[in-house]
Design an enzyme around this catalytic site. Structure first.
Site, PDB file in Angstrom:
ATOM      1  CG  HIS A 178     -14.926   6.401   5.319  1.00  0.00           C
ATOM      2  ND1 HIS A 178     -15.385   5.914   6.526  1.00  0.00           N
ATOM      3  CD2 HIS A 178     -13.586   6.172   5.331  1.00  0.00           C
ATOM      4  CE1 HIS A 178     -14.384   5.417   7.211  1.00  0.00           C
ATOM      5  NE2 HIS A 178     -13.281   5.562   6.515  1.00  0.00           N
ATOM      6  CG  ASN A 188     -13.634   4.412  11.561  1.00  0.00           C
ATOM      7  OD1 ASN A 188     -13.299   3.227  11.498  1.00  0.00           O
ATOM      8  ND2 ASN A 188     -13.193   5.312  10.703  1.00  0.00           N
TER       9      ASN A 188
HETATM   10  P1  NAD Z   1      -1.098   8.025   3.669  1.00  0.00           P
HETATM   11  O1  NAD Z   1      -0.216   8.595   4.710  1.00  0.00           O
HETATM   12  O2  NAD Z   1      -0.801   6.675   3.114  1.00  0.00           O
HETATM   13  O3  NAD Z   1      -1.175   9.035   2.420  1.00  0.00           O
HETATM   14  C1  NAD Z   1      -1.358  10.423   2.576  1.00  0.00           C
HETATM   15  C2  NAD Z   1      -0.743  11.102   1.370  1.00  0.00           C
HETATM   16  O4  NAD Z   1      -1.049  12.505   1.451  1.00  0.00           O
HETATM   17  C3  NAD Z   1       0.793  10.979   1.298  1.00  0.00           C
HETATM   18  O5  NAD Z   1       1.178  10.419   0.066  1.00  0.00           O
HETATM   19  C4  NAD Z   1       1.258  12.431   1.444  1.00  0.00           C
HETATM   20  O6  NAD Z   1       2.445  12.714   0.677  1.00  0.00           O
HETATM   21  C5  NAD Z   1       0.055  13.195   0.901  1.00  0.00           C
HETATM   22  N1  NAD Z   1       0.019  14.593   1.308  1.00  0.00           N
HETATM   23  C6  NAD Z   1       0.320  15.130   2.522  1.00  0.00           C
HETATM   24  N2  NAD Z   1       0.187  16.479   2.462  1.00  0.00           N
HETATM   25  C7  NAD Z   1      -0.208  16.793   1.203  1.00  0.00           C
HETATM   26  C8  NAD Z   1      -0.507  18.004   0.538  1.00  0.00           C
HETATM   27  N3  NAD Z   1      -0.406  19.180   1.172  1.00  0.00           N
HETATM   28  N4  NAD Z   1      -0.880  17.955  -0.766  1.00  0.00           N
HETATM   29  C9  NAD Z   1      -0.964  16.769  -1.423  1.00  0.00           C
HETATM   30  N5  NAD Z   1      -0.691  15.576  -0.835  1.00  0.00           N
HETATM   31  C10 NAD Z   1      -0.323  15.591   0.468  1.00  0.00           C
HETATM   32  O7  NAD Z   1      -2.587   8.084   4.288  1.00  0.00           O
HETATM   33  P2  NAD Z   1      -3.839   7.126   3.944  1.00  0.00           P
HETATM   34  O8  NAD Z   1      -3.819   5.961   4.846  1.00  0.00           O
HETATM   35  O9  NAD Z   1      -3.930   6.963   2.481  1.00  0.00           O
HETATM   36  O10 NAD Z   1      -5.037   8.058   4.453  1.00  0.00           O
HETATM   37  C11 NAD Z   1      -5.537   9.103   3.675  1.00  0.00           C
HETATM   38  C12 NAD Z   1      -6.904   9.487   4.180  1.00  0.00           C
HETATM   39  O11 NAD Z   1      -7.761   8.353   4.077  1.00  0.00           O
HETATM   40  C13 NAD Z   1      -6.936   9.918   5.634  1.00  0.00           C
HETATM   41  O12 NAD Z   1      -7.893  10.938   5.796  1.00  0.00           O
HETATM   42  C14 NAD Z   1      -7.372   8.649   6.372  1.00  0.00           C
HETATM   43  O13 NAD Z   1      -8.019   8.918   7.577  1.00  0.00           O
HETATM   44  C15 NAD Z   1      -8.339   8.077   5.350  1.00  0.00           C
HETATM   45  N6  NAD Z   1      -8.580   6.628   5.449  1.00  0.00           N
HETATM   46  C16 NAD Z   1      -7.545   5.767   5.647  1.00  0.00           C
HETATM   47  C17 NAD Z   1      -7.790   4.392   5.703  1.00  0.00           C
HETATM   48  C18 NAD Z   1      -6.675   3.399   5.887  1.00  0.00           C
HETATM   49  O14 NAD Z   1      -6.954   2.251   6.214  1.00  0.00           O
HETATM   50  N7  NAD Z   1      -5.425   3.768   5.645  1.00  0.00           N
HETATM   51  C19 NAD Z   1      -9.101   3.905   5.546  1.00  0.00           C
HETATM   52  C20 NAD Z   1     -10.136   4.816   5.304  1.00  0.00           C
HETATM   53  C21 NAD Z   1      -9.868   6.172   5.266  1.00  0.00           C
END
Ligand code: NAD
Length: 297
Positions: free
Chosen positions: A140, A190
């Site tokens: 994470h 979290n």
């Molecule tokens: P995001 O929406 O910015 O990016 C997600 C990406 O996944 C998109 O580019 C989308 O096109 C891609 N995607 C969707 N379906 C797909 C598939 N079948 N195959 C390949 N790619 C696919 O999301 P994010 O904020 O980067 O979050 C990603 C992960 O990280 C989540 O699990 C989230 O909980 C976790 N996370 C997010 C944060 C934050 O602050 N944004 C912090 C820690 C953890």
């Protein structure tokens, strides 16, 4: 030895994770379903490397080297074929994660570690979609990945100690500080952060103070770099709500019930920075957001 990294998902987190692995000389396969997202990710990484050059942290040659370490793919099957570790960072949706892990498990080498960057979905549940639950782990990263030092490493119920050891060492090679925890709702980061944000929203809802006062108290009183309401806007109010729901359902404890104001704001599409308005109003080019009139005291 870990050399080849596959990253599934090239959004906010995926591009940051690709950036730090590439910068530390790993071979990175960045995979996304959307070619546009891959293009955007490369541009973001390039821009962030430029910022590091401007600060004197890296050279122009190091930037070029980092970029040549990244290849892009739209197919999981091709992207994970040579991976020593896959780090999944696709959209936070339990069905999608289970489907992707089944696919990754099918095409990644049998020896590969499968890590997920999920904020709240059970690692043990994700591992159950694979035939190698002992090699599935939470990795994470925090946002923005190139800046934030912590990697919260989450052991699933069946994760092997050797896998935890490898991912801990790998995090150190990225210049990060790993902290290992066990797989229960919200993990540690979290579980503590999101109820604090919920409490801040409840204080606002009950009219005890305005948004600015609540954030100021936590910034100046507790030395937090950002107040909880502004942080909620930054994380996304929809994300905060879904993590609270995981805590509420997972522990069955009413103390995690989401504040009605948060529920309403998500229903109204006021999700924070990404929609231009949450507790604050965000205008492009202005890095000092104004408190929404509705939340002034
Ligand atoms: P995001 O929406 O910015 O990016 C997600 C990406 O996944 C998109 O580019 C989308 O096109 C891609 N995607 C969707 N379906 C797909 C598939 N079948 N195959 C390949 N790619 C696919 O999301 P994010 O904020 O980067 O979050 C990603 C992960 O990280 C989540 O699990 C989230 O909980 C976790 N996370 C997010 C944060 C934050 O602050 N944004 C912090 C820690 C953890």
């Amino acid at each position: 030895m870990i050399r080849n990294i596959a990253i599934a998902g090239a959004g906010t987190m995926g591009n940051g994770i690709a950036h730090i692995f590439a910068q530390n000389n790993f071979e990175v396969n960045l995979i996304d379903i959307s070619p546009e997202k891959l293009e955007e990710a490369l541009q973001t990484i390039s821009g962030n490397l430029d910022r590091q050059i401007a600060k004197g942290l890296i050279t122009a040659e190091a930037k070029q080297l980092s970029l040549t370490n990244i290849s892009t793919f739209t197919s999981i099957k091709e992207g994970v074929a040579d991976a020593d570790i896959v780090v999944e960072a696709v959209t936070e949706n339990p069905e999608l994660k289970l489907k992707i892990f089944k696919e990754i498990d099918e095409y990644a080498p049998a020896s590969a570690i499968l890590a997920t960057n999920t904020s709240s979905i059970s690692i043990t549940k994700i591992a159950s979609a694979t035939k190698r639950p002992e090699k599935v782990i939470g990795m994470h990263f925090m946002n923005p990945v190139p800046v934030m030092k912590l990697v919260e490493i989450i052991n699933g119920f069946l994760t092997e100690p050797a896998v935890t050891q490898t991912v801990t060492e790998l995090s150190k090679q990225l210049g990060k500080v790993p902290c290992v925890v066990n797989d229960y709702p919200g993990f540690i980061a979290n579980r503590i952060l999101i109820p604090m944000i919920n409490e801040a929203i409840c204080s606002l809802y009950e009219g005890i103070a305005g948004a600015e006062e609540i954030d100021m108290i936590m910034k100046l009183g507790m030395a937090h770099p950002m107040g909880p309401l502004q942080l909620a806007d930054f994380i996304g109010l929809d994300v905060c709500l879904s993590i609270l729901q995981v805590l509420h359902e997972g522990f069955g404890n009413p103390k995690y019930a989401p504040c009605p104001l948060l529920v309403n704001m998500v229903a109204a599409g006021r999700l924070g920075v990404k929609t231009g308005e949450g507790f604050y109003i965000y205008t492009p080019g202005n890095n000092k957001p104004a408190v929404s009139k509705r939340f002034t005291k």
